[in-house]
Write a protein that holds these residues in place. Structure first.
Motif, PDB file in Angstrom:
ATOM      1  N   GLU A  83       0.831  -1.210   0.000  1.00 25.32           N
ATOM      2  CA  GLU A  83       0.000   0.000   0.000  1.00 25.32           C
ATOM      3  C   GLU A  83       0.859   1.252   0.000  1.00 25.32           C
ATOM      4  O   GLU A  83       0.586   2.223  -0.719  1.00 25.32           O
ATOM      5  N   LYS A  84       1.933   1.264   0.804  1.00 27.62           N
ATOM      6  CA  LYS A  84       2.838   2.425   0.821  1.00 27.62           C
ATOM      7  C   LYS A  84       3.508   2.609  -0.540  1.00 27.62           C
ATOM      8  O   LYS A  84       3.724   3.722  -1.002  1.00 27.62           O
ATOM      9  N   LYS A  85       3.895   1.487  -1.183  1.00 25.88           N
ATOM     10  CA  LYS A  85       4.506   1.592  -2.514  1.00 25.88           C
ATOM     11  C   LYS A  85       3.530   2.208  -3.510  1.00 25.88           C
ATOM     12  O   LYS A  85       3.905   3.057  -4.326  1.00 25.88           O
ATOM     13  N   GLN A  86       2.254   1.771  -3.453  1.00 30.30           N
ATOM     14  CA  GLN A  86       1.261   2.336  -4.376  1.00 30.30           C
ATOM     15  C   GLN A  86       1.049   3.827  -4.113  1.00 30.30           C
ATOM     16  O   GLN A  86       0.949   4.630  -5.040  1.00 30.30           O
ATOM     17  N   ILE A  87       0.995   4.225  -2.820  1.00 28.62           N
ATOM     18  CA  ILE A  87       0.836   5.649  -2.498  1.00 28.62           C
ATOM     19  C   ILE A  87       2.019   6.455  -3.012  1.00 28.62           C
ATOM     20  O   ILE A  87       1.872   7.545  -3.578  1.00 28.62           O
ATOM     21  N   LYS A  88       3.221   5.907  -2.838  1.00 32.47           N
ATOM     22  CA  LYS A  88       4.412   6.604  -3.323  1.00 32.47           C
ATOM     23  C   LYS A  88       4.386   6.730  -4.847  1.00 32.47           C
ATOM     24  O   LYS A  88       4.749   7.770  -5.409  1.00 32.47           O
ATOM     25  N   HIS A  89       3.941   5.645  -5.537  1.00 34.98           N
ATOM     26  CA  HIS A  89       3.856   5.705  -7.005  1.00 34.98           C
ATOM     27  C   HIS A  89       2.852   6.763  -7.449  1.00 34.98           C
ATOM     28  O   HIS A  89       3.106   7.528  -8.392  1.00 34.98           O
ATOM     29  N   VAL A  90       1.708   6.849  -6.764  1.00 37.22           N
ATOM     30  CA  VAL A  90       0.696   7.858  -7.118  1.00 37.22           C
ATOM     31  C   VAL A  90       1.235   9.259  -6.876  1.00 37.22           C
ATOM     32  O   VAL A  90       1.046  10.177  -7.683  1.00 37.22           O
TER      33      VAL A  90
END
Length: 366
Positions: free
Chosen positions: A39-46
């Motif tokens: 989830e943190k990786k997806q937030i960082k990507h966004v």
């Protein structure tokens, strides 16, 4: 043996926890932690995608603003040039209604004493007619003077207008460059601040996650240790388990025991086993603490590296801003020096025509 089996199976949940080695040693929901990491990786990507979109939009807006400024400057110069041409051609003093009253050459426009040899105003007694006289010399001289004056005035006005136009173009270009440099420095500063804030938030989140994981592991270890110590203490104080093992001694040999009277190991043997198990537990705790310390040291080193990189980026931004300010100062001094030099050249090589130049027309130097 039947009573021991009945006592051990009374707490089925505790027995299942003790027999499950994976849950007893790990004690952490790995899938939930992996889900948090993803989830943190997806937030960082966004966030990175949003930053890229904002950067592209800012670049597009900057280009559009620059084109609009250049178009406005061109339209402004065209309008000023048209206004000056209109004033020069249609708003002169000669086009006003009061020109006949304020005309400085009104006397020159009056008719001369005689218009020619056949002027009816001149009779035989006027003595206005002579042989070989050139009656148009005054008009021709005045026309020549007026023509020269018109040429010189036209050339002077054209040079002055050209210099003013060049000066305005230089000032507008310098203002546009300063505006673009200021906007670029502001955007770079905002981007650096946003990146620093994002890095700080990520570092704080990682530190909080590490502390939560360490606290969870410590709690599980303490819980497991207390359960083991409780179980060991109960085993020591159990009256049935602590029966005298000497009852199983065999009369045939000290090394043999009676199977029908066997009560287990002696207290010293059980204490030795307990101490060995306790040492293993402490060794595992020390290894886990060392691993946590190494992980914290690695995180601190990564944080210091990231801080050094951000400081270098900030220093580079400060250096670029200083360079831009120095370039603007040099350009300003050059503009001032150019204006002073142009004024000096204009004063030195103005090539003004005095009245003595016009007074020599129609005269002789012999």
């Amino acid at each position: 043996m039947g009573r021991a089996s009945a006592g051990n199976t009374a707490d089925s949940a505790r027995l299942e926890r003790i027999l499950n080695a994976k849950q007893r040693l790990i004690g952490v929901d790995v899938e939930a932690l992996n889900a948090q990491v993803e989830e943190k990786k997806q937030i960082k990507h966004v966030e990175q995608a949003l930053q890229q979109h904002h950067a592209e939009a800012s670049s597009c807006h900057l280009g559009m603003m620059t084109m609009n400024q250049l178009d406005a400057a061109s339209l402004r110069k065209t309008w000023d040039r048209e206004v000056q041409d209109f004033r020069a051609t249609s708003q002169g003093k000669a086009t006003t209604r009061e020109w006949d009253l304020n005309r400085p050459d009104a006397k020159r426009q009056e008719l001369p004493a005689r218009l020619g040899d056949d002027d009816p105003r001149c009779g035989p007694a006027s003595l206005q007619r002579f042989a070989g006289e050139d009656l148009t010399v005054g008009e021709r001289t005045a026309a020549q003077r007026e023509q020269c004056r018109a040429w010189w005035d036209e050339q002077t006005a054209a040079k002055v207008q050209q210099k003013q136009q060049e000066q305005e173009e230089k000032f507008e270009l310098a203002a546009t460059i300063r505006g673009l440099d200021s906007l670029q420095c502001s955007m770079m500063s905002d981007e650096a601040a946003a990146r620093a804030e994002l890095a700080r938030q990520i570092a704080a989140g990682n530190a909080e996650l590490r502390q939560l994981q360490a606290a969870t592991r410590d709690a599980e270890r303490q819980k497991e240790l207390r359960a083991k110590l409780t179980e060991l203490e109960a085993a020591k104080q159990d009256p049935w388990l602590n029966e005298d093992p000497q009852q199983a001694a065999s009369a045939m040999s000290p090394a043999r025991v009676r199977k029908d009277h066997w009560k287990g190991m002696s207290a010293a043997q059980r204490d030795a086993i307990t101490q060995e198990q306790l040492g293993q537990v402490l060794a595992r705790r020390a290894a886990a603490a060392q691993a946590a310390a190494e992980e914290a040291a690695a995180a601190a080193e990564q944080h210091s590296i990231h801080k050094a990189v951000m400081q270098q980026a900030q220093a580079a931004g400060d250096f670029r801003r200083k360079q831009a300010a120095a370039a603007a100062e040099v350009l300003r001094r050059q503009v001032e020096e150019k204006a002073a030099r142009d004024a000096q050249v204009k004063e030195t090589y103005s090539n003004k025509v005095s009245d003595s130049y016009y007074a020599q027309f129609g005269t002789s130097h012999r």
